[in-house]
Design a protein around this motif. Structure first.
Motif, PDB file in Angstrom:
ATOM      1  N   LEU A  13       0.849  -1.189   0.000  1.00 36.23           N
ATOM      2  CA  LEU A  13       0.000   0.000   0.000  1.00 36.23           C
ATOM      3  C   LEU A  13       0.888   1.242   0.000  1.00 36.23           C
ATOM      4  CD1 LEU A  13      -2.964   0.891   0.218  1.00 36.23           C
ATOM      5  CD2 LEU A  13      -2.682   0.952   2.688  1.00 36.23           C
ATOM      6  N   THR A  14       1.961   1.174   0.757  1.00 39.40           N
ATOM      7  CA  THR A  14       2.908   2.286   0.810  1.00 39.40           C
ATOM      8  C   THR A  14       4.299   1.707   0.583  1.00 39.40           C
ATOM      9  OG1 THR A  14       3.239   2.011   3.190  1.00 39.40           O
ATOM     10  CG2 THR A  14       1.480   3.494   2.505  1.00 39.40           C
ATOM     11  N   ALA A  15       5.280   2.538   0.769  1.00 37.73           N
ATOM     12  CA  ALA A  15       6.660   2.057   0.605  1.00 37.73           C
ATOM     13  C   ALA A  15       7.050   1.095   1.724  1.00 37.73           C
ATOM     14  CB  ALA A  15       7.625   3.235   0.593  1.00 37.73           C
ATOM     15  N   HIS A  16       6.276   1.094   2.800  1.00 37.89           N
ATOM     16  CA  HIS A  16       6.564   0.170   3.897  1.00 37.89           C
ATOM     17  C   HIS A  16       6.088  -1.228   3.533  1.00 37.89           C
ATOM     18  CE1 HIS A  16       7.858   2.919   7.104  1.00 37.89           C
ATOM     19  NE2 HIS A  16       7.153   3.810   6.443  1.00 37.89           N
ATOM     20  N   PRO A  17       6.712  -2.253   3.999  1.00 39.27           N
ATOM     21  CA  PRO A  17       7.968  -2.168   4.749  1.00 39.27           C
ATOM     22  C   PRO A  17       9.147  -1.992   3.811  1.00 39.27           C
ATOM     23  CG  PRO A  17       7.334  -4.433   4.508  1.00 39.27           C
ATOM     24  CD  PRO A  17       6.264  -3.629   3.826  1.00 39.27           C
TER      25      PRO A  17
ATOM     26  N   PRO B 292      10.622  -7.582  10.444  1.00 38.65           N
ATOM     27  CA  PRO B 292      11.493  -8.748  10.338  1.00 38.65           C
ATOM     28  C   PRO B 292      10.943  -9.805   9.381  1.00 38.65           C
ATOM     29  CG  PRO B 292      10.631  -8.503  12.580  1.00 38.65           C
ATOM     30  CD  PRO B 292      10.098  -7.386  11.796  1.00 38.65           C
ATOM     31  N   LEU B 293       9.624  -9.789   9.181  1.00 42.99           N
ATOM     32  CA  LEU B 293       9.045 -10.790   8.273  1.00 42.99           C
ATOM     33  C   LEU B 293       9.517 -10.571   6.843  1.00 42.99           C
ATOM     34  CD1 LEU B 293       5.288 -11.467   9.047  1.00 42.99           C
ATOM     35  CD2 LEU B 293       7.233 -12.960   9.326  1.00 42.99           C
ATOM     36  N   SER B 294       9.655  -9.323   6.470  1.00 41.98           N
ATOM     37  CA  SER B 294      10.082  -9.051   5.089  1.00 41.98           C
ATOM     38  C   SER B 294      11.504  -9.514   4.854  1.00 41.98           C
ATOM     39  CB  SER B 294       9.958  -7.555   4.778  1.00 41.98           C
ATOM     40  OG  SER B 294      10.776  -6.822   5.643  1.00 41.98           O
ATOM     41  N   VAL B 295      12.287  -9.592   5.924  1.00 43.95           N
ATOM     42  CA  VAL B 295      13.659 -10.091   5.788  1.00 43.95           C
ATOM     43  C   VAL B 295      13.648 -11.616   5.772  1.00 43.95           C
ATOM     44  CG1 VAL B 295      15.912 -10.199   6.885  1.00 43.95           C
ATOM     45  CG2 VAL B 295      14.635  -8.076   6.912  1.00 43.95           C
ATOM     46  N   ALA B 296      12.857 -12.199   6.672  1.00 45.29           N
ATOM     47  CA  ALA B 296      12.885 -13.651   6.810  1.00 45.29           C
ATOM     48  C   ALA B 296      12.071 -14.351   5.719  1.00 45.29           C
ATOM     49  CB  ALA B 296      12.325 -14.043   8.185  1.00 45.29           C
ATOM     50  N   VAL B 297      10.943 -13.746   5.357  1.00 49.16           N
ATOM     51  CA  VAL B 297      10.033 -14.429   4.426  1.00 49.16           C
ATOM     52  C   VAL B 297      10.130 -13.840   3.020  1.00 49.16           C
ATOM     53  CG1 VAL B 297       7.634 -15.021   3.986  1.00 49.16           C
ATOM     54  CG2 VAL B 297       8.481 -14.952   6.316  1.00 49.16           C
ATOM     55  N   GLY B 298      10.221 -12.523   2.953  1.00 46.57           N
ATOM     56  CA  GLY B 298      10.353 -11.912   1.645  1.00 46.57           C
ATOM     57  C   GLY B 298       9.286 -10.880   1.386  1.00 46.57           C
TER      58      GLY B 298
ATOM     59  N   LYS C  89      13.381 -12.415  -1.391  1.00 48.61           N
ATOM     60  CA  LYS C  89      14.089 -11.863  -0.239  1.00 48.61           C
ATOM     61  C   LYS C  89      15.573 -11.757  -0.523  1.00 48.61           C
ATOM     62  CE  LYS C  89      14.241 -16.327   2.064  1.00 48.61           C
ATOM     63  NZ  LYS C  89      14.034 -17.032   3.312  1.00 48.61           N
ATOM     64  N   VAL C  90      16.218 -11.048   0.366  1.00 49.81           N
ATOM     65  CA  VAL C  90      17.652 -10.845   0.228  1.00 49.81           C
ATOM     66  C   VAL C  90      18.354 -12.136   0.640  1.00 49.81           C
ATOM     67  CG1 VAL C  90      19.627  -9.583   1.115  1.00 49.81           C
ATOM     68  CG2 VAL C  90      17.500  -8.374   0.654  1.00 49.81           C
ATOM     69  N   TRP C  91      19.159 -12.666  -0.248  1.00 56.33           N
ATOM     70  CA  TRP C  91      19.884 -13.901   0.043  1.00 56.33           C
ATOM     71  C   TRP C  91      21.315 -13.610   0.468  1.00 56.33           C
ATOM     72  CZ3 TRP C  91      23.722 -16.771  -2.993  1.00 56.33           C
ATOM     73  CH2 TRP C  91      23.990 -18.019  -2.453  1.00 56.33           C
ATOM     74  N   GLU C  92      21.952 -12.734  -0.257  1.00 55.07           N
ATOM     75  CA  GLU C  92      23.336 -12.448   0.065  1.00 55.07           C
ATOM     76  C   GLU C  92      23.608 -10.980  -0.236  1.00 55.07           C
ATOM     77  OE1 GLU C  92      25.254 -15.069   1.329  1.00 55.07           O
ATOM     78  OE2 GLU C  92      26.538 -13.390   1.887  1.00 55.07           O
ATOM     79  N   ILE C  93      24.443 -10.379   0.604  1.00 52.29           N
ATOM     80  CA  ILE C  93      24.807  -8.970   0.424  1.00 52.29           C
ATOM     81  C   ILE C  93      26.306  -8.890   0.193  1.00 52.29           C
ATOM     82  CG2 ILE C  93      24.811  -6.684   1.474  1.00 52.29           C
ATOM     83  CD1 ILE C  93      22.486  -7.688   3.241  1.00 52.29           C
ATOM     84  N   ILE C  94      26.682  -8.116  -0.791  1.00 52.73           N
ATOM     85  CA  ILE C  94      28.102  -7.994  -1.119  1.00 52.73           C
ATOM     86  C   ILE C  94      28.517  -6.543  -0.902  1.00 52.73           C
ATOM     87  CG2 ILE C  94      29.816  -8.179  -2.962  1.00 52.73           C
ATOM     88  CD1 ILE C  94      28.665 -10.854  -2.006  1.00 52.73           C
ATOM     89  N   ASP C  95      29.593  -6.388  -0.177  1.00 46.12           N
ATOM     90  CA  ASP C  95      30.138  -5.059   0.069  1.00 46.12           C
ATOM     91  C   ASP C  95      30.992  -4.666  -1.135  1.00 46.12           C
ATOM     92  OD1 ASP C  95      31.321  -2.784   1.125  1.00 46.12           O
ATOM     93  OD2 ASP C  95      31.451  -3.641   3.126  1.00 46.12           O
ATOM     94  N   LEU C  96      30.648  -3.558  -1.757  1.00 50.59           N
ATOM     95  CA  LEU C  96      31.377  -3.155  -2.957  1.00 50.59           C
ATOM     96  C   LEU C  96      32.616  -2.310  -2.646  1.00 50.59           C
ATOM     97  CD1 LEU C  96      28.371  -2.099  -5.233  1.00 50.59           C
ATOM     98  CD2 LEU C  96      29.636  -4.231  -5.285  1.00 50.59           C
ATOM     99  N   ARG C  97      32.754  -1.949  -1.392  1.00 51.19           N
ATOM    100  CA  ARG C  97      33.877  -1.067  -1.045  1.00 51.19           C
ATOM    101  C   ARG C  97      35.190  -1.839  -1.085  1.00 51.19           C
ATOM    102  NH1 ARG C  97      31.636   0.830   4.667  1.00 51.19           N
ATOM    103  NH2 ARG C  97      31.363  -1.433   4.753  1.00 51.19           N
ATOM    104  N   PRO C  98      36.297  -1.122  -1.221  1.00 54.92           N
ATOM    105  CA  PRO C  98      37.587  -1.823  -1.164  1.00 54.92           C
ATOM    106  C   PRO C  98      37.742  -2.499   0.199  1.00 54.92           C
ATOM    107  CG  PRO C  98      37.866   0.432  -1.903  1.00 54.92           C
ATOM    108  CD  PRO C  98      36.454   0.305  -1.471  1.00 54.92           C
ATOM    109  N   GLN C  99      38.279  -3.676   0.168  1.00 53.73           N
ATOM    110  CA  GLN C  99      38.501  -4.436   1.389  1.00 53.73           C
ATOM    111  C   GLN C  99      40.002  -4.504   1.653  1.00 53.73           C
ATOM    112  OE1 GLN C  99      35.634  -5.720   2.958  1.00 53.73           O
ATOM    113  NE2 GLN C  99      34.594  -4.571   1.351  1.00 53.73           N
TER     114      GLN C  99
END
Lengths: 568, 446
Positions: free
Chosen positions: B104-108, B123-129, B166-176
């Motif tokens: 309905l809105t940008a949430h969640p 937390p449901l949007s993270v765990a379930v999608g 849902k988010v499965w994996e996050i990659i940091d694009l910054r120099p490591q």
């Protein structure tokens, strides 16, 4: 300051109320006022300009509101119905007690309405006669209505309990309905019929549609299974529903979110009822996990990722992580010459995927038969008094240790480093390659594939060896230093010797040159002249270098004097 | 302010399912009501009262459908509440409504930054999608999954995740960056430790699969293929290991870097790590660094990364335990000091020798050399005197020249004398012998 968040139910309540108010105000206030104003203007202008058509327009305008009555009533009813849906939903989700009361109230209202349709009308005499002939008591229409009113919510409930019974009940309800109509209460009969059919059809259809949104999966078959599970869950006769989570340990990876009975499909297991599960159990996995299913007596295979449906007596035996599993461990081994060494071994492995790589649109790849083999091969370890099954990801460790020990036992300690080898690969690399090769071939029949691996430094178990090695290295250095020092000394000696030789050569050359000159100048080169030359040369030399006289031994000077005397 | 487009879309979806159903029910109820109910008397008051009662009757006819449309979501919400571990029925229904009709809105919304989920109120949007709004900051990229499959690679930007996506994996694009202590054994098996400074980052070069590359207008350029490779290269370690998940960074630092550097160092002897074995060879640390960098470049691409830079700091003698390190350090450093001192000693000796060589022109050594010549000549003459029992000039002269000749045969002296010296001395000797003849002949001659 809390932020305002727009929620669904309050939003639609607001929208419905807004719509209602617009309609009510518009139809009851705005429209009549508008009609009055327009009519007044029309009449005025008609009088002024003699418009003949104005009368018909005015008549049309005056008939507008009554004409719009039915659409208005429909829209208002519709908005009220929407409002009721939202409010009731809100109450059932938040305030159950209030929801029950309101629901009961509304039910009473509906029943009263239905009974209102039963006003008037008398049972025809012929119907009464038939009833008497059939030995049926004179059933009052109100009782029939009451019975049929119960059928309206009863049909969906019956359908939940047992779909077959619902269909049968629907058929059976035809008779009382016909009877009601025959009794002259056809209004009530039609109202009830419509309500029953609408309720039943919409309930089934809505539930089927809603079931498609319950599980993270696509497809019609999933929808039907989800519906069956929903039905079982509502009745409390469901199979378990589990979700696979990223737990550290095996026992934490499966969460039974909806408790159930794996034998729910067999009514013989229920003491009190004949209801059994008609739907499956559910296990939900992410794209990186699969699940090994068993019924206890029979292994059903490795399934997933995604939504996995289970049947009678089936449960998740083990969760299989499809990502590479890295295990590191220390191995101690004895070399050929009895020196104990230790090394850190790392073996990343995963369920064999027959070379398939990860790709978008697919889960993490794996081969089902490889997964089965890996699962099957998991041994039971007997350690002290405990027997425990070892997971497949721990099996490379079990196999790796004896392999590496065997390889290292063929090397002497110094061969592990080959300090004097000038070319070729390092011994550690050779050992690692052989180790990986042998371990891979042992794991392949078990459905496990190595995705890398190697060994760290081959360190002596006793650090004292390092000290001894350093001692050997030190000896080499000392030897090197000694050599350098000797070389330095040798260089110095050579320099000194050279200088001495130079001095001697100069002397010999000078003396020789003078003797030669003497021999050239005199006719008949006399020995006495040579000796005289020698004496003079030495005298001259000692005059030029006074230190020479001090360094020359006394006997030598005496000998020179004697020779000078002898020469005369 | 909610997005009007999203609002209208939600309203439309709700209307065409729930709204239409209710509308049909109301229309049917109206039809039934009009058909079955008694006509209302035609008076003004009666008309409005009739209207109200009509509305109530029509709405009342739709009550069973209202009941159904309440019962279905309630039943479904109960299931969702249990299955997805929602906080309460309301949250479960909100999620169900979102799945069915959209947001309905940008949430969640989920905010991903710095390589992790930094904000997620639901937390449901993270765990379930989803459906949910995903905001990926400019320093991260995300791989999503849906229905048990990997779905897509998303870089920085705003996105709407689909149903159960849902988010499965996050990659940091910054120099490591990491500074590693790499323990290794030299060729002769002495433990050393080298500090390696490694910088790496997700690659932006196009891969074999030809996936999109994002270089323009992004803070950290990346290629989707590299992000995907990094995401699927995660390894899972032992449950009790502090680094339970070894990500692409860990694989490069802890896996590749250590292994490669260890192998390289194992090819060098301890002394070669300090100075090259041959003077014309490259300085060892630079050589090792170049090899290390070259081998790492080849490997890091497997996890979708690129090497930015590699530096090697000091290479020390160090074992994994302190006691052994102490002992080794003592031996090695002392030996190197001794070696350094020996080098200086040698230089001092060489210098001394060089100095003595110049001083030798007037120095004692030259004097001694001359004395040595004189002594030998004298000894030779004395020996002649002693053997003959008399001083015969002829014999002494011959012995003198003979001594000179014998001394000229010396290997060191010979190098410094002209080539014909010996011949000349021989001629001299012959001349002495021929020029004078025997002593009796000489006395007779005189």
């Amino acid at each position: 300051m809390t932020r305002f968040r727009l929620k669904v139910i309050p939003f639609y309540i607001s929208l419905s109320l807004f719509g209602l108010s617009i309609l009510l105000v518009g139809y009851n206030l705005f429209l009549p006022v508008l009609v009055v104003i327009i009519t007044a203007y029309l009449n005025m202008f008609a009088a002024l300009f003699s418009w003949d058509w104005s009368k018909s327009v005015v008549e049309w305008l005056l008939g507008l509101q009554p004409a719009l009555l039915v659409p208005y009533e429909i829209l208002v009813s519709w908005l009220i119905a929407c409002l009721l849906v939202c409010v009731l939903l809100y109450l059932w989700l938040k305030l159950r007690t209030v929801a029950i009361i309101v629901t009961l109230l509304l039910t009473v209202v509906w029943v009263v309405l239905v009974f209102g349709y039963a006003r008037g009308g008398v049972m025809p005499e012929s119907v009464a006669r038939v009833l008497r002939l059939c030995l049926l008591p004179l059933i009052s229409p109100e009782i029939m209505i009451a019975f049929l009113v119960i059928a309206v919510p009863g049909l969906p409930v019956l359908w939940l309990l047992e779909p077959f019974y619902a269909r049968a009940a629907l058929m059976l309800l035809v008779f009382p309905w016909i009877l009601l109509i025959v009794m002259g209460k056809y209004q009530a009969g039609i109202a009830i019929l419509l309500a029953a059919v609408a309720t039943y059809v919409i309930f089934r259809r809505a539930l089927l549609i809603a079931s498609g949104y319950l599980l993270p999966s696509d497809g019609k078959s999933v929808r039907r299974k989800a519906l069956s599970f929903l039905r079982d869950f509502t009745l409390g006769v469901n199979y378990p529903a589990c979700v696979v989570v990223s737990g550290l340990y095996e026992e934490d990876r499966v969460e039974e979110r909806i408790r159930g009975n794996v034998f729910a499909g067999d009514p013989r297991d229920y003491e009190d009822s004949d209801i059994s599960a008609i739907g499956p159990g559910i296990i939900i996995c992410d794209c990186d996990h699969a699940v090994a299913i068993t019924s206890g007596t029979k292994f059903k295979g490795v399934k997933g990722p995604g939504v996995v449906f289970t049947g009678y007596a089936e449960r998740a035996k083990q969760i299989i992580d499809l990502r590479p599993q890295l295990r590191t461990f220390h191995v101690q081994a004895l070399t050929k010459d009895g020196v104990k060494i230790k090394t850190l071994v790392f073996v990343p492995c995963k369920i064999d995927s027959r070379g398939r790589q990860s790709a978008l649109g697919e889960p993490l790849p794996y081969n089902k038969s490889a997964a089965f083999r890996a699962f099957q091969a998991q041994p039971v370890e007997h350690e002290s008094d405990e027997a425990k099954q070892v997971a497949w990801e721990e099996m490379p460790r079990r196999l790796a240790i004896p392999i590496l020990q065997d390889i290292i036992s063929k090397y002497a300690f110094d061969d592990l480093y080959a300090p004097y080898r000038l070319s070729g690969s390092l011994p550690r690399a050779e050992i690692a390659n052989e180790f990986i090769g042998r371990l891979s071939s042992e794991l392949e029949p078990l459905g496990i594939r190595l995705v890398g691996g190697g060994i760290s430094d081959l360190q002596p178990a006793d650090p004292e060896v390092y000290v001894k090695r350093a001692g050997s290295w030190q000896k080499e250095w000392e030897h090197e230093i000694a050599l350098r020092q000797a070389a330095g000394q040798a260089a110095w000696l050579r320099t000194v010797e050279r200088a001495q030789a130079e001095a001697q050569a100069d002397l010999i050359l000078e003396l020789g040159r003078q003797l030669e000159e003497l021999s050239m100048t005199s006719i008949g080169f006399r020995p006495k002249q040579a000796l005289d030359l020698l004496a003079r040369f030495l005298d001259e030399l000692m005059k030029q270098q006074p230190t020479l006289r001090e360094v020359v031994p006394g006997e030598t000077l005496q000998a020179l004097t004697d020779i000078r005397k002898a020469v005369g | 302010m909610p997005n009007p487009k999203r609002l209208l879309a939600h309203i439309w979806r709700t209307l065409r399912t729930v709204g239409v159903t209710l509308f049909i029910a109301v229309v049917l109820g109206c039809a039934v009501e009009k058909w079955l109910s008694s006509p209302v008397p035609d008076s003004e008051q009666g008309a409005s009262a009739g209207s109200v009662s009509s509305v109530i009757a029509i709405a009342g006819m739709a009550l069973p459908v209202v009941g159904v449309l309440v019962a279905v979501p309630v039943l479904a919400s109960r299931l969702v509440h249990k299955l997805y571990d929602a906080e309460d029925l309301d949250e479960a229904h909100t999620m169900l409504n979102r799945v069915a009709f959209g947001q309905l809105t940008a949430h969640p919304f989920i905010v991903v930054s710095a390589g992790r989920i930094s904000l997620a109120r639901d937390p449901l949007s993270v765990a379930v999608g989803g459906p949910t709004t995903l905001i990926v900051y400019d320093d991260s990229a995300v791989v999503t999954e849906q229905y048990g499959c990997l779905k897509q690679v998303l870089g920085p930007g705003f996105y709407r995740l689909g149903r159960f996506e849902k988010v499965w994996e996050i990659i940091d694009l910054r120099p490591q960056h990491e500074t590693l202590d790499v323990f290794a054994l030299t060729k002769e098996g002495i433990p050393v430790c080298c500090k390696a400074d490694i910088w790496l980052q997700i690659d932006e070069k196009p891969g074999e699969l030809g996936w999109p590359v994002h270089v323009e207008g992004v803070l950290y350029p990346y290629s989707e293929e590299a992000v995907f490779k990094a995401a699927v290269s995660k390894w899972v370690r032992e449950p009790n290991h502090p680094e339970h998940h070894r990500t692409w960074v860990g694989r490069v630092m802890g896996g590749y870097a250590e292994g490669v550097l260890r192998n390289i160092l194992a090819e060098y002897r301890l002394d070669w790590l300090v100075a090259p074995p041959q003077p014309e060879q490259k300085y060892p640390r630079e050589e090792i660094r170049e090899r290390f960098e070259k081998e790492m470049q080849a490997r890091v691409s497997k996890v979708g990364a690129k090497l930015l830079s590699v530096k090697l700091n000091s290479i020390d003698v160090r074992a994994r335990d302190d006691t052994t390190t102490e002992q080794l350090s003592e031996i090695v450093s002392q030996q190197w000091i001794d070696g350094w001192y020996a080098e200086w000693e040698n230089r001092a000796i060489e210098l001394r020798a060089e100095k003595e060589a110049t001083l030798l022109q007037t120095d004692m050594v030259r004097t001694r050399a001359q004395v040595d010549v004189i002594i030998r000549i004298m000894e030779s003459l004395q020996a002649t005197i002693a053997s003959k029992g008399s001083v015969e000039p002829y014999i002494l002269a011959v012995r003198l020249v003979e001594s000179l000749r014998w001394m000229s045969f010396n290997a060191f002296t010979r190098e410094l004398l002209p080539v014909d010296t010996e011949q000349r001395l021989k001629r001299l000797q012959e001349r002495l012998e021929s020029g004078t003849g025997e002593p009796q002949e000489q006395e007779k001659g005189s």
